[in-house]
Scaffold this motif. Structure first.
Motif, short mmCIF file in Angstrom:
data_model
loop_
_atom_site.label_atom_id
_atom_site.label_comp_id
_atom_site.label_asym_id
_atom_site.label_seq_id
_atom_site.Cartn_x
_atom_site.Cartn_y
_atom_site.Cartn_z
N LYS A 6 -43.80 19.72 -1.92
CA LYS A 6 -42.63 19.93 -1.08
C LYS A 6 -42.58 21.37 -0.60
CE LYS A 6 -39.92 16.60 -3.69
NZ LYS A 6 -40.44 16.51 -5.04
N VAL A 7 -41.81 21.61 0.43
CA VAL A 7 -41.61 22.96 0.93
C VAL A 7 -41.00 23.80 -0.19
CG1 VAL A 7 -40.33 24.36 2.59
CG2 VAL A 7 -41.34 22.20 3.31
N GLY A 8 -41.56 24.97 -0.40
CA GLY A 8 -41.07 25.86 -1.45
C GLY A 8 -41.88 25.81 -2.73
N ASP A 9 -42.71 24.77 -2.91
CA ASP A 9 -43.57 24.70 -4.09
C ASP A 9 -44.60 25.81 -4.04
OD1 ASP A 9 -42.23 22.46 -4.93
OD2 ASP A 9 -43.84 21.05 -4.47
N GLU A 25 -47.66 29.61 -1.33
CA GLU A 25 -46.38 28.90 -1.23
C GLU A 25 -46.45 27.94 -0.06
OE1 GLU A 25 -41.64 29.74 -0.47
OE2 GLU A 25 -43.02 31.43 -0.67
N ILE A 26 -45.95 26.72 -0.24
CA ILE A 26 -45.97 25.72 0.82
C ILE A 26 -44.81 25.99 1.76
CG2 ILE A 26 -45.79 23.26 1.32
CD1 ILE A 26 -47.58 22.80 -0.99
N MET A 27 -45.14 26.15 3.05
CA MET A 27 -44.13 26.45 4.07
C MET A 27 -43.79 25.22 4.91
SD MET A 27 -43.77 29.67 3.50
CE MET A 27 -42.85 30.24 4.90
N ARG A 28 -44.74 24.29 5.08
CA ARG A 28 -44.53 23.10 5.90
C ARG A 28 -45.39 21.99 5.35
NH1 ARG A 28 -47.01 20.28 9.88
NH2 ARG A 28 -45.75 19.43 11.56
N THR A 29 -44.89 20.76 5.36
CA THR A 29 -45.64 19.61 4.87
C THR A 29 -45.84 18.60 6.00
OG1 THR A 29 -43.65 18.47 4.15
CG2 THR A 29 -44.75 19.86 2.52
#
Length: 63
Positions: A6-9, A25-29
């Motif tokens: 998820k975004v924020g992971d 850090e994940i910014m977009r999925t």
């Protein structure tokens, strides 16, 4: 089975970024992911199969 990202992971990848950091850090999925290097703040676009293959562990999940 796809990973539940998820975004924020925050994830640790198997190979390091040229700056030396392995943490992102994940910014977009979606079909493509936008991830940000936590070492140098550079943002990268990676398709889902490549990212899932490169993830070593999910270090921080926001609920």
């Amino acid at each position: 089975m796809p990973l539940d990202l998820k975004v924020g992971d925050k994830v640790e990848l198997k190979k390091q970024h040229p700056c030396g950091s392995k943490d992102f850090e994940i910014m977009r999925t979606g079909a493509d992911f936008r991830v940000k290097c936590l070492g140098c703040e550079k943002q990268l676009w990676i398709d889902r199969p490549n990212l899932e293959r490169r993830v070593k562990k999910v270090t921080n999940k926001e609920d």
